[in-house]
Design an enzyme around this catalytic site. Structure first.
Site, PDB file in Angstrom:
ATOM      1  N   GLY A  10       0.842  -1.205   0.000  1.00  0.00           N
ATOM      2  CA  GLY A  10       0.000   0.000   0.000  1.00  0.00           C
ATOM      3  C   GLY A  10       0.871   1.246   0.000  1.00  0.00           C
ATOM      4  O   GLY A  10       1.837   1.324   0.756  1.00  0.00           O
ATOM      5  N   ARG A  71       1.175  -5.276  -5.614  1.00  0.00           N
ATOM      6  CA  ARG A  71       1.229  -6.490  -4.804  1.00  0.00           C
ATOM      7  C   ARG A  71       1.470  -7.634  -5.787  1.00  0.00           C
ATOM      8  O   ARG A  71       0.781  -7.718  -6.799  1.00  0.00           O
ATOM      9  CB  ARG A  71      -0.071  -6.672  -4.015  1.00  0.00           C
ATOM     10  N   ASP A 102       4.822  -4.245   6.321  1.00  0.00           N
ATOM     11  CA  ASP A 102       5.203  -5.528   6.884  1.00  0.00           C
ATOM     12  C   ASP A 102       5.401  -6.618   5.819  1.00  0.00           C
ATOM     13  O   ASP A 102       6.398  -7.342   5.818  1.00  0.00           O
ATOM     14  CB  ASP A 102       4.047  -5.898   7.833  1.00  0.00           C
ATOM     15  N   THR A 124       4.063   2.654   5.587  1.00  0.00           N
ATOM     16  CA  THR A 124       2.664   2.213   5.525  1.00  0.00           C
ATOM     17  C   THR A 124       1.850   3.107   6.443  1.00  0.00           C
ATOM     18  O   THR A 124       2.324   3.480   7.521  1.00  0.00           O
ATOM     19  CB  THR A 124       2.490   0.744   5.958  1.00  0.00           C
ATOM     20  N   ASP A 126      -0.563   2.194   8.126  1.00  0.00           N
ATOM     21  CA  ASP A 126      -1.155   1.404   9.217  1.00  0.00           C
ATOM     22  C   ASP A 126      -0.405   1.504  10.555  1.00  0.00           C
ATOM     23  O   ASP A 126      -0.963   1.209  11.597  1.00  0.00           O
ATOM     24  CB  ASP A 126      -1.237  -0.067   8.816  1.00  0.00           C
ATOM     25  N   ASP A 128       1.784  -0.509  11.668  1.00  0.00           N
ATOM     26  CA  ASP A 128       1.678  -1.846  12.255  1.00  0.00           C
ATOM     27  C   ASP A 128       3.015  -2.571  12.312  1.00  0.00           C
ATOM     28  O   ASP A 128       3.055  -3.793  12.397  1.00  0.00           O
ATOM     29  CB  ASP A 128       0.661  -2.689  11.468  1.00  0.00           C
ATOM     30  N   GLY A 169      -6.865  -0.108   8.662  1.00  0.00           N
ATOM     31  CA  GLY A 169      -6.168  -0.837   9.716  1.00  0.00           C
ATOM     32  C   GLY A 169      -6.824  -2.181   9.907  1.00  0.00           C
ATOM     33  O   GLY A 169      -7.865  -2.282  10.559  1.00  0.00           O
ATOM     34  N   ARG A 170      -6.241  -3.206   9.265  1.00  0.00           N
ATOM     35  CA  ARG A 170      -6.860  -4.528   9.340  1.00  0.00           C
ATOM     36  C   ARG A 170      -6.573  -5.192  10.675  1.00  0.00           C
ATOM     37  O   ARG A 170      -7.465  -5.663  11.356  1.00  0.00           O
ATOM     38  CB  ARG A 170      -6.356  -5.415   8.201  1.00  0.00           C
TER      39      ARG A 170
END
Ligand code: ADP
Ligand code: F6P
Length: 318
Positions: A10, A71, A102, A124, A126, A128, A169-170
């Site tokens: 992303g 991706r 990640d 990212t 996110d 994360d 945010g998964r």
């Protein structure tokens, strides 16, 4: 010596600032620099072009990534990774800088294991990536969310409603948490905390009884869709509940000063690390300091949830 650079996964505001920092630092050290377009997919397809000082002019302030991103399913296979390493060898690229989340950095580890000299930069929205306090793009995404929520609050107040605001945010609720804290959201629904919707609705109604005229509920996408929550919250509270998915606006836009600085330092540090001969690492920021951490160690570092922030947010938003 040649350095290759790619962005993967992303996109995130500040990726361009990081590309610029890598390219300019590399040129300072007299490396030849190659831009690999469209992430690992572009590497596999040999979509590679030389970059010079002008290639990265006027991009510092731009959102997205001039190298574009992707991706790649094939890259996740052993055959794909082997081919990627072969392409790097064919082009004589001695070191590769990968900017991504990640997943992209897991891919970087696979290339390291095949003998590629590689440095990762966490980019990212996110946030994360446990090894770094912040990832490039997160700060801008939170600011974008805050700006949008301000507008949502205006209309939510006027109509005395509840509005459920869904952010990205998964598996990580940081965008919801930081934006929610900053706007004084009345409730947070995030993957790190088990959701007790009855409890949340009880709090919203207690607020209403005290004279609160509207409420904002922050929802991280990993917990489900805002549409389902709107329905359930309206049933439980009998208050008209609308919802908004902030979606891709969170991924675009000009990076904040924080993301520009993070990107600049990380890009610079990535090249310094290569010059020192310390590769197979990812550049992280911890307590304001920039460090090069082995990819294996960084990827195994769990993300620490800011429980303090969650508690304070809840306490202040009664
Ligand atoms: P992000 O980097 O933003 O987390 P993704 O998880 O989609 O985004 O990862 C980007 C790309 O990195 C994937 O399309 C894939 O090619 C590669 N990748 C992701 N995870 C792995 C993995 N475990 N091993 C090898 N490559 C991976
Ligand atoms: O970049 C990470 C992320 O923004 C996640 O928060 C989100 O779930 C995902 O990317 C969406 O990606 P895509 O571009 O594939 O829809």
């Amino acid at each position: 010596m040649k350095i290759g650079i790619l962005t993967s996964g992303g996109d995130a505001p500040g990726m361009n600032a990081a590309i610029r920092a890598v390219v300019r630092s590399a040129l300072y050290h007299k490396f030849d620099v190659y831009g690999i377009n469209r992430g690992y997919a572009g590497l596999l397809e040999k979509d590679i072009t030389p970059l010079n000082v002008y290639s990265v002019a006027d991009i510092l302030q731009k959102g997205g990534t001039i190298l574009r991103t992707s991706r790649s399913e094939f890259f996740t296979t052993e055959a794909g990774q082997k081919r990627a390493a072969d392409v790097l060898q064919e082009y004589g690229i001695d070191h590769l800088v990968v900017i991504g989340g990640d997943g992209s950095l897991n891919g970087a580890l696979k290339l390291k294991q095949l003998g590629v000299s590689i440095v990762g930069i966490p980019g990212t929205i996110d946030n994360d990536f446990g090894a770094s306090d912040f990832t490039i793009g997160f700060d801008t995404a939170v600011s974008t969310a805050i700006d949008a929520i301000g507008k949502i609050r205006d209309t939510t107040f006027s109509h005395n409603r509840i509005n459920v605001v869904q952010v990205m945010g998964r598996t990580c609720g940081d965008i919801a948490l930081y934006a929610g804290f900053s706007v004084g959201a009345e409730a947070l629904i995030i993957p790190e905390i088990e959701t007790n919707l009855e409890g949340i609705c009880g709090r919203l109604l207690a607020g209403k009884d005290r004279g609160k005229l509207h409420s904002i509920v922050m929802l991280a996408e990993g917990c489900g869709s805002y549409r389902d929550y709107c329905k359930k919250i309206e049933e439980l509270t009998q208050v008209t509940t609308k919802g908004t998915n902030l979606g891709y606006i969170q991924r675009g836009g000009s990076p904040s000063h924080f993301d520009r600085n993070l990107a600049g330092f990380m890009g610079y540090k990535a090249v310094e690390t290569i010059v020192e001969g310390n590769t197979g690492v990812v550049i992280v920021q911890r307590k304001g300091e920039y460090k090069a951490v082995p990819l294996e160690e960084a990827l195994a570092t769990p993300k620490v949830f800011r429980r303090d922030m969650y508690k304070i947010s809840k306490m202040l938003s009664i």
